[in-house]
Design an enzyme around this catalytic site. Structure first.
Site, short mmCIF file in Angstrom:
data_model
loop_
_atom_site.label_atom_id
_atom_site.label_comp_id
_atom_site.label_asym_id
_atom_site.label_seq_id
_atom_site.Cartn_x
_atom_site.Cartn_y
_atom_site.Cartn_z
NE ARG A 167 73.34 110.65 14.21
CZ ARG A 167 73.96 110.34 15.34
NH1 ARG A 167 75.00 111.07 15.74
NH2 ARG A 167 73.55 109.32 16.08
CE LYS A 191 68.75 111.57 15.86
NZ LYS A 191 68.42 110.28 15.20
CG HIS A 263 72.33 107.79 8.31
ND1 HIS A 263 72.75 108.78 9.18
CD2 HIS A 263 71.84 106.79 9.09
CE1 HIS A 263 72.51 108.40 10.43
NE2 HIS A 263 71.97 107.19 10.39
NE ARG A 266 75.12 107.30 12.84
CZ ARG A 266 75.74 107.32 14.03
NH1 ARG A 266 77.00 107.73 14.10
NH2 ARG A 266 75.13 106.94 15.12
CG HIS A 290 74.08 103.65 18.28
ND1 HIS A 290 74.55 102.52 17.63
CD2 HIS A 290 73.63 104.47 17.30
CE1 HIS A 290 74.39 102.66 16.33
NE2 HIS A 290 73.85 103.84 16.10
CE1 TYR A 299 74.32 100.54 11.35
CE2 TYR A 299 73.17 100.84 13.43
CZ TYR A 299 73.54 101.31 12.18
OH TYR A 299 73.13 102.54 11.77
#
Length: 318
Positions: A167, A191, A263, A266, A290, A299
């Site tokens: 990120r 994150k 993003h 990513r 994730h 995705y």
């Protein structure tokens, strides 16, 4: 009720009240990015109430009964919806208030907790980004920049965001001490994480970073530890900001014929990870970091367009 404070300024010389200690502890329990965001979110709530500070806004709310407090928060949520704020923004602002109120109740400053739910957000509408070919084109275009420092810096940024699915905040926060190019490792603050974690650097990514570090020495301000620095404007030689990274990626993307953002790289990385690893969801989840595998599955669903294929099959039988 004592007034709560959300100030991030240095602790004053006078003794703190219990309420001030409470709220300072609440902020310090968050990661740096979350702490800053929550403070701004409660400032926005103060503006809605017409209170002079975030501190008085929280005191105002917590002094109410549970029914009146939740009614006020419902009005606040409606106000944000009418202002056409994104659901994710509304939910984060409500979350900031809920988190502070929960801690206040835990230590006896309040006898109720907010029960107003957030909005259902439309997430991951576009999980593709510029794609593999688009990212390859962006690197080629970045290398044509006549400023040698900007050229290699931008390539290193694109490489990190795509190769490691980083990120922009993770790139911005990188310090020189976070790099071990000889060992091909990098430490990032992910994150929601409070400690940095190691990631393996692919050979091509390490080469791009090495090229940038060789150029960086010519432009970095004295004792500047940031890996990525600005090379324009008043911030020249100092740590690049998240907004600065946005303009870098958007600019290179536009020059390459793509409308993209940090993003998006990513997104392209995660989609490509699924493509080149035969749809291995576990591997892609580890790559993307994730917490919830359902996020990675979105995705995969978008990549294969399963809903589109079903719709096509149904249409063909009509």
């Amino acid at each position: 009720m004592n007034e709560l404070t959300v100030s991030q300024a240095a602790i004053p010389a006078v003794a703190e009240t219990p309420a001030e200690r409470l709220y300072r502890a609440f902020l310090e329990s968050q990661t740096a990015n979350t702490r800053a965001a929550y403070a701004k979110d409660i400032d926005f709530f103060a503006s809605f109430l017409g209170e002079p500070s975030a501190a008085s806004a929280m005191s105002h709310l917590l002094a109410l009964s549970g029914g009146d407090g939740n009614a006020l928060l419902l009005d606040y949520r409606t106000h944000m919806v009418d202002a056409k704020l994104a659901p994710s923004t509304i939910n984060r602002r409500l979350s900031a208030i809920r988190s502070a109120a929960k801690l206040a109740r835990t230590i006896g400053f309040s006898n109720w907790e907010p029960e107003v739910a957030g909005l259902k957000a439309q997430v991951y509408r576009d999980t593709t980004g510029p794609g593999l070919e688009g990212t390859r084109t962006m690197i080629e275009i970045a290398l044509t920049n006549t400023h040698p420092g900007i050229a290699v810096r931008d390539v290193a940024l694109i490489r990190l965001m795509f190769d490691l699915a980083l990120r922009r905040g993770e790139c911005v926060s990188l310090d020189l001490e976070d790099l071990d190019l000889a060992g091909k490792r990098i430490w990032i603050l992910g994150k929601g994480r409070k400690q940095k974690e190691a990631r393996t650097l692919p050979d091509k990514t390490a080469v791009a970073l090495t090229a940038w570090l060789d150029e960086r020495e010519k432009y970095a301000a004295p004792e500047q530890h940031a890996v990525f620095i600005s090379l324009s404007g008043n911030s020249h030689g100092r740590r690049i900001t998240g907004r600065g990274v946005h303009w870098v990626i958007a600019g290179v993307g536009a020059d390459s014929g793509y409308k993209t953002r940090p993003h998006g790289l990513r997104h392209a990385s995660i989609t490509t990870a699924l493509d080149v690893n035969n749809g291995d969801l576990r591997a892609a989840q580890q790559h993307a970091r994730h917490a919830n595998p359902q996020t990675t599955m979105r995705y995969d669903d978008n990549r294969r367009d399963l809903a589109g294929k079903v719709a096509e099959s149904i249409a063909n039988v009509l």
